[in-house]
Design an enzyme around this catalytic site. Structure first.
Site, mmCIF file in Angstrom:
data_model
loop_
_atom_site.group_PDB
_atom_site.id
_atom_site.type_symbol
_atom_site.label_atom_id
_atom_site.label_comp_id
_atom_site.label_asym_id
_atom_site.label_seq_id
_atom_site.Cartn_x
_atom_site.Cartn_y
_atom_site.Cartn_z
ATOM 1 N N HIS A 181 1.436 13.237 -1.389
ATOM 2 C CA HIS A 181 1.482 12.038 -2.247
ATOM 3 C C HIS A 181 2.919 11.549 -2.436
ATOM 4 C CE1 HIS A 181 -2.569 13.491 -3.961
ATOM 5 N NE2 HIS A 181 -2.805 12.433 -3.207
ATOM 6 N N GLU A 379 1.558 2.580 -3.004
ATOM 7 C CA GLU A 379 1.986 3.261 -1.772
ATOM 8 C C GLU A 379 2.165 2.260 -0.632
ATOM 9 O OE1 GLU A 379 -1.413 5.634 -2.800
ATOM 10 O OE2 GLU A 379 -0.446 7.402 -1.960
#
Ligand code: ADP
Length: 404
Positions: A181, A379
């Site tokens: 992540h 992201e």
């Protein structure tokens, strides 16, 4: 006319995409969408920034040819919908960069071969991440592609934080904690100063709670420790992944239940976590709405384990200035944030209940010794920024797509 960057995030049965336009160094979101159910009855939808549907389609089973067909369809769709803008590059989310890749990299056949060797380290993700890269290398070899890694942000962790207590010859093979992540944590570290300057310069724990979930300790915006390890299986329980497990359990599964590696992989990656404990669902919304005792048990174990990991990461940081919630559960599930903040009371977190129900951004009281925030992750933007910087797109230097 602007240069467009396509961001791709390929999962086991989906291909999520976003397009950003380069306005000098500024990136403007242009359109986004997803191709889903690629292995059964594929669906496609794309919307512009205000949510207006630009395209929608469904296919019968077997009509689209999986990820390759999806990538080819998307390329045609973009050709028709980018108008005067020119597709300049593609940025990909790639979950594992292994020991070698500590920053985004321009993809070549040779790089794809190296990344393919990492498939066993992230069986749920890596092979799928590489599919559109291969398809575009074959179909559009002139189009620069940049791989952005979920592991890269954690490369700066100390050797101590990365080590397992295993014999040196095993560690030397690359068996160590990588953390994942990273694109989400890097994005949050980049925006945290606009919310909380003191915490951004100090000690923060970010809780990325989506289907996949992990926690990361940041000191002055850098990753110090994280809950995920060698693979994205470690740490807190997730939608279908078990999180931390006594390795003795794996030996028991082999010796007593006669399970083989693939059976154990399926159990730990796809049948465990919230789904396995609840017997109801891997989806937090469903669990919170359910009356089933298993659903309550799964939610309780999820928040209990997060509370314990908070203690571990706060110890690694030597204290805590802020707690940040992000991703699907972190951004939207107020009851989960409430439980976690209660578990973090001893770390100085005092929840402002009204602010929490309202979704933040600040959800701790004014007097709280440690701040708590809800900050949406992005992201896709992080990948677009990396791609733009790696290729110098839209800047005075012009495109630079020399392989490293
Ligand atoms: P992924 O890791 O697949 O990107 P997301 O970040 O989208 O996942 O998070 C998905 C999780 O977020 C699911 O468990 C979903 O139930 C949960 N979620 C999304 N919205 C809410 C909500 N309003 N309340 C509770 N949980 C939610």
């Amino acid at each position: 006319m602007s240069v467009a960057i396509l961001v791709l995030n390929a999962g086991s049965s989906s291909l999520k995409f976003s397009v950003f336009l380069c306005d000098g160094e500024i990136l403007k979101p242009y359109l986004s969408g997803r191709l889903e159910q690629l292995l059964s009855t594929p669906q496609f939808v794309a919307t512009d920034v205000s949510g207006v549907v630009l395209g929608q389609r469904r296919w019968a089973r077997g009509e689209l040819a999986g990820h390759d067909g999806a990538t080819a369809y998307l390329a045609r769709f973009l050709h028709d919908h980018l108008g005067e803008h020119q597709l300049g590059a593609v940025g990909h989310r790639v979950v594992h960069g292994g020991l070698e890749f500590a920053s985004p990299i321009l993809v070549t056949e040779k790089i794809v071969a190296k990344l393919t060797q990492l498939v066993p380290l992230a069986p749920l993700h890596q092979a799928h991440n590489l599919k559109p890269i291969r398809a575009l290398l074959a179909e559009r070899p002139e189009l620069p592609q940049v791989a952005c890694f979920d592991t890269a942000f954690h490369h700066g962790q100390s050797e101590l934080a990365q080590a397992f207590a295993l014999p040196a010859e095993i560690t030397e093979r690359g068996v160590r904690r990588y953390g994942f992540h990273g694109l989400s944590y890097e994005y949050l570290a980049s925006v945290l100063p606009t919310y909380d300057n003191a915490a951004a310069a100090g000690r923060t724990i970010v809780c990325h709670l989506g289907n996949g979930a992990s926690l990361c300790a940041l000191r002055a915006g850098r990753s110090v420790a994280s809950t995920m390890g060698f693979t994205p299986l470690d740490g807190i329980p997730m939608g279908t992944r078990c999180g931390s497990l006594d390795p003795g359990v794996v030996l028991y599964l082999i010796d007593e239940l006669k399970m083989d590696a693939r059976g154990i992989e399926d159990l730990l990656y796809r049948q465990s976590g919230l789904l396995g404990v609840s017997g109801v669902s891997n989806d937090m919304r469903t669990l919170l709405a359910s009356e089933e005792p298993g659903a309550a048990a799964a939610v309780e174990l999820f928040t209990y384990r997060i509370g314990r990991e908070l203690g571990s990461l706060a110890a690694a940081l030597g204290g805590l200035d802020a707690l940040v919630f992000t991703a699907g559960i972190g951004e939207h599930a107020a009851p989960i944030r409430e439980r976690i903040c209660r578990a973090a009371g001893w770390l100085g977190v005092e929840l402002d209940h009204a602010a929490n129900l309202a979704g933040g951004p600040r959800i701790s009281t004014k007097g709280s010794q440690t701040a708590a925030w809800v900050i949406p992750t992005n992201e896709e933007l992080m990948i677009a920024q990396h791609t733009q910087r790696r290729l110098s797109l839209g800047t005075a230097n012009g495109p630079n797509s020399e392989p490293e």
